[in-house]
Design an enzyme around this catalytic site. Structure first.
Site, mmCIF file in Angstrom:
data_model
loop_
_atom_site.group_PDB
_atom_site.id
_atom_site.type_symbol
_atom_site.label_atom_id
_atom_site.label_comp_id
_atom_site.label_asym_id
_atom_site.label_seq_id
_atom_site.Cartn_x
_atom_site.Cartn_y
_atom_site.Cartn_z
ATOM 1 N N ARG A 41 -13.181 9.446 3.494
ATOM 2 C CA ARG A 41 -12.721 8.618 2.377
ATOM 3 C C ARG A 41 -13.856 7.783 1.811
ATOM 4 N NH1 ARG A 41 -8.361 5.211 4.291
ATOM 5 N NH2 ARG A 41 -8.154 4.593 2.127
ATOM 6 N N CYS A 50 -19.089 -10.659 18.774
ATOM 7 C CA CYS A 50 -20.127 -10.408 17.749
ATOM 8 C C CYS A 50 -19.474 -10.477 16.374
ATOM 9 C CB CYS A 50 -20.684 -9.002 17.984
ATOM 10 S SG CYS A 50 -21.800 -8.435 16.709
ATOM 11 N N CYS A 83 -18.108 -4.935 13.661
ATOM 12 C CA CYS A 83 -18.289 -4.699 15.097
ATOM 13 C C CYS A 83 -16.948 -4.843 15.819
ATOM 14 C CB CYS A 83 -19.287 -5.724 15.660
ATOM 15 S SG CYS A 83 -19.683 -5.399 17.397
ATOM 16 N N ASN A 111 4.276 2.829 -12.515
ATOM 17 C CA ASN A 111 4.197 3.788 -11.418
ATOM 18 C C ASN A 111 4.712 5.133 -11.907
ATOM 19 O OD1 ASN A 111 4.665 5.177 -8.836
ATOM 20 N ND2 ASN A 111 4.194 3.169 -7.949
ATOM 21 N N ASP A 117 -11.365 0.829 -2.041
ATOM 22 C CA ASP A 117 -12.388 1.697 -2.657
ATOM 23 C C ASP A 117 -13.392 0.952 -3.531
ATOM 24 O OD1 ASP A 117 -9.684 2.835 -4.798
ATOM 25 O OD2 ASP A 117 -11.013 1.131 -5.101
ATOM 26 N N CYS A 131 -0.642 5.202 -14.519
ATOM 27 C CA CYS A 131 -0.888 3.813 -14.956
ATOM 28 C C CYS A 131 -1.984 3.720 -16.004
ATOM 29 C CB CYS A 131 -1.178 2.905 -13.764
ATOM 30 S SG CYS A 131 -2.494 3.486 -12.706
ATOM 31 N N HIS A 178 -7.142 -5.694 1.718
ATOM 32 C CA HIS A 178 -7.234 -4.803 2.882
ATOM 33 C C HIS A 178 -8.674 -4.466 3.226
ATOM 34 C CE1 HIS A 178 -2.842 -3.300 2.232
ATOM 35 N NE2 HIS A 178 -2.905 -4.479 2.810
HETATM 36 C C1 BJW Z 1 0.735 6.401 -9.281
HETATM 37 C C2 BJW Z 1 -0.228 7.323 -9.742
HETATM 38 C C3 BJW Z 1 -0.753 7.116 -11.057
HETATM 39 C C4 BJW Z 1 0.380 7.926 -7.729
HETATM 40 N N1 BJW Z 1 -0.329 6.039 -11.774
HETATM 41 N N2 BJW Z 1 1.154 5.342 -10.014
HETATM 42 C C5 BJW Z 1 1.848 -8.059 12.965
HETATM 43 C C6 BJW Z 1 1.885 -7.020 13.895
HETATM 44 C C7 BJW Z 1 2.373 -5.751 13.538
HETATM 45 C C8 BJW Z 1 2.850 -5.512 12.225
HETATM 46 C C9 BJW Z 1 2.810 -6.566 11.328
HETATM 47 C C10 BJW Z 1 2.304 -7.814 11.682
HETATM 48 N N3 BJW Z 1 2.383 -8.621 10.560
HETATM 49 C C11 BJW Z 1 2.890 -7.933 9.536
HETATM 50 C C12 BJW Z 1 3.183 -6.686 9.966
HETATM 51 C C13 BJW Z 1 3.831 -5.668 9.158
HETATM 52 C C14 BJW Z 1 2.835 -4.674 8.577
HETATM 53 C C15 BJW Z 1 3.695 -3.769 7.729
HETATM 54 O O1 BJW Z 1 4.031 -4.140 6.616
HETATM 55 N N4 BJW Z 1 4.020 -2.613 8.268
HETATM 56 C C16 BJW Z 1 4.887 -1.697 7.535
HETATM 57 C C17 BJW Z 1 4.585 -0.268 8.001
HETATM 58 C C18 BJW Z 1 6.333 -2.094 7.767
HETATM 59 N N5 BJW Z 1 1.871 -5.335 7.673
HETATM 60 C C19 BJW Z 1 0.634 -5.615 8.103
HETATM 61 O O2 BJW Z 1 0.276 -5.379 9.236
HETATM 62 C C20 BJW Z 1 -0.311 -6.276 7.112
HETATM 63 N N6 BJW Z 1 -0.725 -7.531 7.654
HETATM 64 C C21 BJW Z 1 -0.015 -8.621 7.387
HETATM 65 O O3 BJW Z 1 0.945 -8.662 6.670
HETATM 66 O O4 BJW Z 1 -0.514 -9.728 8.000
HETATM 67 C C22 BJW Z 1 0.478 -10.706 8.272
HETATM 68 C C23 BJW Z 1 -0.136 -11.674 9.204
HETATM 69 C C24 BJW Z 1 -0.228 -13.004 8.789
HETATM 70 C C25 BJW Z 1 -0.773 -13.910 9.653
HETATM 71 C C26 BJW Z 1 -1.245 -13.500 10.905
HETATM 72 C C27 BJW Z 1 -1.165 -12.155 11.304
HETATM 73 C C28 BJW Z 1 -0.609 -11.221 10.449
HETATM 74 C C29 BJW Z 1 -1.566 -5.447 6.927
HETATM 75 C C30 BJW Z 1 -1.231 -4.129 6.309
HETATM 76 C C31 BJW Z 1 -2.477 -3.274 6.318
HETATM 77 C C32 BJW Z 1 -2.194 -1.953 5.560
HETATM 78 N N7 BJW Z 1 -3.263 -1.075 5.894
HETATM 79 C C33 BJW Z 1 -3.401 0.132 5.071
HETATM 80 C C34 BJW Z 1 -4.755 0.769 5.405
HETATM 81 C C35 BJW Z 1 -5.868 -0.078 4.804
HETATM 82 C C36 BJW Z 1 -7.226 0.535 5.043
HETATM 83 C C37 BJW Z 1 -7.303 1.892 4.395
HETATM 84 O O5 BJW Z 1 -7.122 1.992 3.168
HETATM 85 O O6 BJW Z 1 -7.538 2.849 5.122
HETATM 86 O O7 BJW Z 1 -3.345 -0.178 3.662
HETATM 87 S S1 BJW Z 1 -2.051 1.272 5.279
HETATM 88 C C38 BJW Z 1 -1.958 1.740 3.584
HETATM 89 O O8 BJW Z 1 -0.796 1.143 2.924
HETATM 90 C C39 BJW Z 1 -3.171 1.049 2.948
HETATM 91 C C40 BJW Z 1 -2.644 0.789 1.553
HETATM 92 O O9 BJW Z 1 -3.400 -0.241 0.943
HETATM 93 C C41 BJW Z 1 -1.226 0.366 1.803
HETATM 94 C C42 BJW Z 1 -0.330 0.487 0.594
HETATM 95 O O10 BJW Z 1 -0.232 1.871 0.221
HETATM 96 P P1 BJW Z 1 -0.218 2.183 -1.386
HETATM 97 O O11 BJW Z 1 -1.476 1.667 -1.992
HETATM 98 O O12 BJW Z 1 1.062 1.691 -1.974
HETATM 99 O O13 BJW Z 1 -0.313 3.782 -1.442
HETATM 100 P P2 BJW Z 1 0.906 4.811 -1.488
HETATM 101 O O14 BJW Z 1 0.328 6.183 -1.442
HETATM 102 O O15 BJW Z 1 1.940 4.393 -0.474
HETATM 103 O O16 BJW Z 1 1.580 4.575 -2.925
HETATM 104 C C43 BJW Z 1 0.882 4.975 -4.085
HETATM 105 C C44 BJW Z 1 1.885 4.833 -5.221
HETATM 106 O O17 BJW Z 1 1.217 5.138 -6.442
HETATM 107 C C45 BJW Z 1 3.048 5.806 -5.097
HETATM 108 O O18 BJW Z 1 4.250 5.101 -5.411
HETATM 109 C C46 BJW Z 1 2.752 6.862 -6.170
HETATM 110 O O19 BJW Z 1 3.927 7.384 -6.758
HETATM 111 C C47 BJW Z 1 2.008 6.049 -7.194
HETATM 112 N N8 BJW Z 1 1.065 6.798 -8.038
HETATM 113 N N9 BJW Z 1 -0.421 8.262 -8.778
HETATM 114 C C48 BJW Z 1 0.604 5.196 -11.258
HETATM 115 N N10 BJW Z 1 -1.683 7.939 -11.572
HETATM 116 ZN ZN ZN Z 2 -21.848 -6.260 17.396
#
Ligand code: BJW
Ligand code: ZN
Length: 304
Positions: free
Chosen positions: A74, A163, A158, A277, A117, A295, A150
């Site tokens: 990626r 660290c 690290c 969307n 990205d 979009c 994110h």
């Molecule tokens: C189009 C199109 C076109 C296509 N035009 N539209 C503690 C412990 C354990 C769990 C948790 C926790 N705290 C909170 C949680 C819950 C957890 C969560 O929500 N889990 C769910 C599975 C339920 N959340 C988290 O862990 C988050 N942390 C948090 O909330 O912290 C709270 C906190 C506060 C204080 C202390 C401690 C904690 C963090 C979430 C991290 C998400 N990580 C990822 C990977 C990031 C790195 C990477 O990119 O590799 O983020 S997962 C993935 O999901 C990535 C994305 O950013 C994210 C959203 O996905 P996205 O962007 O919506 O993509 P798609 O494919 O799902 O949707 C695309 C859309 O576009 C579709 O609808 C298409 O139709 C559309 N589309 N082409 C317009 N041309």
């Molecule tokens: Zn280190």
């Protein structure tokens, strides 16, 4: 997907023109037109494994070789990609003169992106460049108006808690073992049909302390970046554009409902939500406007 009728577009422009504090919540759909596959639509992203089984601390601990190959692939895509029209339209809204044209009362505009990205920041830098050389009068592009909650796929972090190493590293590949992986991978669909297991010592290492390095991104269960700032932005916002995200994870998934509900806690009317969307999302029920389509096309319609 019937194209939005003129009435809806005029009504959106009117409401947008009344906004004071505008935020955008963006996801992978914003970068789709730049050639970066999204996570959850179109047959899975990688090795037909779901991202949630790869983008987690547990997956990295269990199989750092697999997760690093996912991120290496990626990274290559992201570092080769260019911002598309949608990124550029949003970048213009960070320029005060243009924002004043479409939202005369606006006091703030901020872009909260879930994407790693870098393309929204690149679009801002390119606009700033263009405006310094161009003749058009312009205010300074607000470089601090983009929040990459994110993290960034170009960052290397690290894994040793003692660290603090976290730096941008644009090298491709990050280490020779991942380069070997690259030669075997042609595209997302068949990426990973050739399993190669890279020993941990040949994976990216921290240049400071030698421990195993990881991608500088936020995984499930980890704390999104700029947590407090984005909470304030959401509290203040009276207009929220939800662009290209299926809102699968917190905190972004909570924004539309919170903005709708704001009227209760700040005494003014509820905030307005507009979804851009290609398919229905769970934000639609909280939205005043839903523009179904790519979009870059839909944003060009409302912000010609
Ligand atoms: C189009 C199109 C076109 C296509 N035009 N539209 C503690 C412990 C354990 C769990 C948790 C926790 N705290 C909170 C949680 C819950 C957890 C969560 O929500 N889990 C769910 C599975 C339920 N959340 C988290 O862990 C988050 N942390 C948090 O909330 O912290 C709270 C906190 C506060 C204080 C202390 C401690 C904690 C963090 C979430 C991290 C998400 N990580 C990822 C990977 C990031 C790195 C990477 O990119 O590799 O983020 S997962 C993935 O999901 C990535 C994305 O950013 C994210 C959203 O996905 P996205 O962007 O919506 O993509 P798609 O494919 O799902 O949707 C695309 C859309 O576009 C579709 O609808 C298409 O139709 C559309 N589309 N082409 C317009 N041309
Ligand atoms: Zn280190």
């Amino acid at each position: 997907n019937s194209p939005p009728n003129e009435v809806q577009i005029q009504e959106f422009r009117r409401i947008f023109g009344e906004s004071n504090h505008i935020i955008v919540v963006a996801g992978a759909g914003l970068s789709a037109a730049s050639g970066i596959p999204t996570f959850r639509d179109g047959g899975g992203m990688w090795r037909s494994l779901d991202v949630t089984t790869l983008a987690t601390p547990e997956a990295f601990k269990a199989n750092p070789s697999l997760v690093w190959q996912f991120y290496h692939y990626r990274r290559v895509k992201a570092l080769q990609a260019k911002p598309n029209k949608a990124h550029r339209i949003l970048a213009r809204l960070s320029e005060p003169h243009f924002l004043a044209k479409v939202a005369p009362k606006a006091k703030s505009f901020n872009l909260i992106t879930q994407n790693v990205d870098r393309l929204s920041v690149t679009a801002l830098k390119e606009l700033a460049e263009e405006l310094t050389t161009g003749a058009t009068p312009s205010g300074r592009v607000r470089m601090d108006s983009v929040f990459e909650i994110h993290g960034k796929i170009s960052d290397v972090k690290c894994t040793n808690p003692e660290c603090e190493y976290l730096e941008e590293d644009l090298s491709i590949p990050l280490c020779s073992s991942l380069g070997i992986a690259d030669t075997q991978l042609t595209d997302y669909q068949d990426a990973g049909t050739k399993e190669i297991n890279i020993p941990e010592e040949d994976l990216p290492r921290c240049p400071k302390c030698g421990a195993l390095a990881r991608p500088g991104v936020v995984w499930a269960g980890e704390r999104s970046l700029s947590w407090d700032i984005i909470n304030q932005l959401v509290f203040k916002a009276d207009m929220c554009l939800v662009i290209g995200t299926s809102l699968p994870v917190t905190p972004a998934s909570t924004f539309p409902m919170r903005i709708r509900g704001r009227g209760a806690n700040v005494g003014s009317g509820p905030g307005k939500v507009a979804v851009f969307n290609v398919e229905p999302t769970k934000a639609d029920e909280h939205a005043h406007f839903v523009f179904h389509g790519p979009c870059d096309v839909e944003l060009s319609r409302v912000f010609p």
